[in-house]
Design an enzyme around this catalytic site. Structure first.
Site, short mmCIF file in Angstrom:
data_model
loop_
_atom_site.label_atom_id
_atom_site.label_comp_id
_atom_site.label_asym_id
_atom_site.label_seq_id
_atom_site.Cartn_x
_atom_site.Cartn_y
_atom_site.Cartn_z
N ARG A 107 21.35 25.80 78.55
CA ARG A 107 21.87 27.08 78.90
C ARG A 107 20.98 28.01 79.44
O ARG A 107 19.68 28.32 78.86
CB ARG A 107 22.38 27.72 77.41
CG ARG A 107 22.63 28.98 77.50
CD ARG A 107 23.58 29.80 76.52
NE ARG A 107 24.92 29.19 76.39
CZ ARG A 107 25.86 29.59 75.66
NH1 ARG A 107 25.66 30.72 74.57
NH2 ARG A 107 27.02 28.92 75.69
N HIS A 134 30.63 28.19 83.43
CA HIS A 134 30.78 27.64 81.84
C HIS A 134 31.56 26.51 81.99
O HIS A 134 32.70 26.71 81.14
CB HIS A 134 30.93 28.70 81.14
CG HIS A 134 30.66 28.63 79.41
ND1 HIS A 134 30.03 27.59 79.12
CD2 HIS A 134 31.10 29.71 78.47
CE1 HIS A 134 29.86 27.85 77.86
NE2 HIS A 134 30.39 28.70 77.37
N GLN A 137 33.02 25.00 78.48
CA GLN A 137 33.98 26.06 77.70
C GLN A 137 35.57 25.74 78.35
O GLN A 137 36.38 25.96 77.56
CB GLN A 137 33.79 27.35 77.90
CG GLN A 137 34.78 28.28 77.16
CD GLN A 137 34.84 27.97 75.64
OE1 GLN A 137 33.54 28.08 74.93
NE2 GLN A 137 35.86 28.05 75.14
N ASP A 223 37.25 37.51 78.37
CA ASP A 223 35.62 37.50 77.88
C ASP A 223 35.08 38.88 77.62
O ASP A 223 35.67 39.76 78.01
CB ASP A 223 35.16 36.69 78.91
CG ASP A 223 33.64 36.06 78.67
OD1 ASP A 223 33.43 36.32 77.31
OD2 ASP A 223 33.06 35.48 79.34
N CYS A 263 36.61 32.73 74.91
CA CYS A 263 35.69 31.77 74.78
C CYS A 263 34.93 32.30 73.40
O CYS A 263 34.23 31.24 72.96
CB CYS A 263 34.85 31.69 75.83
SG CYS A 263 33.75 32.88 76.29
N ARG A 291 35.42 22.78 71.52
CA ARG A 291 34.40 22.44 72.18
C ARG A 291 33.54 20.97 71.54
O ARG A 291 33.08 20.38 72.53
CB ARG A 291 33.16 23.61 71.83
CG ARG A 291 33.58 25.06 72.28
CD ARG A 291 33.63 24.95 74.01
NE ARG A 291 32.14 24.73 74.38
CZ ARG A 291 31.16 25.60 74.32
NH1 ARG A 291 31.48 26.75 74.06
NH2 ARG A 291 29.99 25.02 74.92
N1 NVA Z 1 30.53 35.28 79.86
C1 NVA Z 1 29.94 35.22 78.52
C2 NVA Z 1 30.03 34.15 77.96
C3 NVA Z 1 29.50 33.81 76.45
C4 NVA Z 1 29.92 32.46 75.81
C5 NVA Z 1 28.41 35.11 78.69
O1 NVA Z 1 27.77 34.66 79.82
O2 NVA Z 1 27.53 36.13 78.09
N1 CP Z 2 31.71 30.38 73.90
C1 CP Z 2 30.36 30.06 73.73
O1 CP Z 2 29.69 29.38 74.59
O2 CP Z 2 29.98 30.35 72.65
P1 CP Z 2 28.39 30.49 72.25
O3 CP Z 2 27.79 31.67 73.18
O4 CP Z 2 28.51 31.08 70.97
O5 CP Z 2 27.59 29.13 72.56
#
Ligand code: NVA
Ligand code: CP
Length: 309
Positions: A107, A134, A137, A223, A263, A291
């Site tokens: 990540r 992502h 997800q 989101d 998500c 997930r």
């Molecule tokens: N769009 C959000 C998703 C978090 C799981 C982010 O990138 O922070």
């Molecule tokens: N939806 C998701 O990826 O959650 P986290 O940021 O908690 O991993």
């Protein structure tokens, strides 16, 4: 050690239509066994390294629990507790880590950073979220839709709010799986045409009015207004997105069978009302649980290839 050619899952379209369907079917079998407490140790003695340069709850727990449940083990690295935080090049980290483990999940911020890691890795690399995509997800979201409503082909998904990493991944999924994506975002936060190309209106339709985007949709999803890495923009985003809160009025113009997904993490009263996310059309807890199951199938596929049973 790989069973076949080295594959990565850096964005949704890295997999063909058939491969996506295979992983989702395999996730079904893996979930069924999990619910019956039947062991499924196909990755016995394999090791997953997870690299987090941003925070996580679901991604960490689902990958970590998932790998243990498959019989393997997990190493958790973050920027602050590894040499990444002291400027070790990502390429060198990839060369070293991938000599010692069987698969890596990352990540991070830019997609190019993930790609640089993958291009120096000897083992499969999974995108656990970047600024751009992502894909894990969306695999879970589509699995959840199919679980509740059957095939997603020909259906309509309404994306309300920020045209972010989730929205671009939904678009790739729409192109591969053959459903229509409606997107409504405020001015200044739209999808960028240099990233979307010029998809047919059977794949992508954009709307100024979020209510219009929800009309007839089989799934309404949103989101956070401020994704990780964009915290400096928080105040201006709260103003810009004020009319893009998914509420019951939006759900009421959707198809009567419509589901709601998010998500997570969610902010009740910002991108969604409590009434919707905690209401009967919401499947957010199944979505989060799934997930686990889809990523077990994904890791198995990337390391072992297709399995017979
Ligand atoms: N769009 C959000 C998703 C978090 C799981 C982010 O990138 O922070
Ligand atoms: N939806 C998701 O990826 O959650 P986290 O940021 O908690 O991993």
């Amino acid at each position: 050690v790989q069973a076949g050619p080295l594959r990565h899952f850096l964005q949704f379209r890295d997999f063909s239509h058939d491969e996506i369907l295979y992983v989702l079917e395999r996730a079904r079998l893996i979930k069924d066994k999990f619910k019956r407490y039947q062991p499924h140790h196909t990755l016995h003695d394999r090791t997953l390294a997870m690299v987090f340069e941003k925070a996580s709850t679901r991604t960490r727990v689902s990958f970590e629990a998932g790998m243990y449940q498959l019989g393997g083990s997990v190493i958790h690295l973050t920027t602050t507790d590894s040499q990444l935080g002291r400027s070790e090049p990502i390429e060198d980290t990839a060369r070293v880590v991938s000599r010692m483990v069987d698969i890596v999940m990352i990540r991070t911020f830019e997609q190019t950073r993930l790609e640089r890691f993958a291009s120096h890795s000897r083992v499969p690399v999974i995108n656990g979220l970047t600024n751009e995509f992502h894909p894990c997800q969306i695999l879970a979201d589509i699995f959840t839709f199919i679980e509740h409503r059957g095939d997603i082909k020909g259906k309509t998904v309404a994306w309300i709010g920020d045209a972010n990493n989730m929205a671009y991944t939904w678009l790739q999924a729409a192109e591969i799986l053959g459903f229509t994506l409606h997107v409504s975002a405020p001015n200044g936060y739209h999808l960028e045409s240099d990233r979307t190309g010029n998809p047919d209106s059977s794949i992508l339709r954009e709307f100024d009015d979020p209510l219009e985007a929800c009309k007839g949709a089989h799934l309404v999803t949103t989101d956070v207004w401020t994704s990780m890495g964009y915290e400096d923009e928080n105040e201006e985003r709260r103003k810009a997105f004020a009319d893009w809160c998914v509420d019951q009025e939006m759900m009421d113009v959707a198809d009567p069978s419509a589901l709601f997904m998010h998500c997570l993490p969610a902010h009740r009263g910002e991108e969604v009302t409590g009434e919707v996310i905690d209401g009967p059309q919401s499947v957010v807890w199944d979505e989060a649980e799934n997930r686990l199951h889809v990523q077990k199938a994904l890791m198995e596929f990337l390391i072992l290839g297709r399995q017979q049973a």
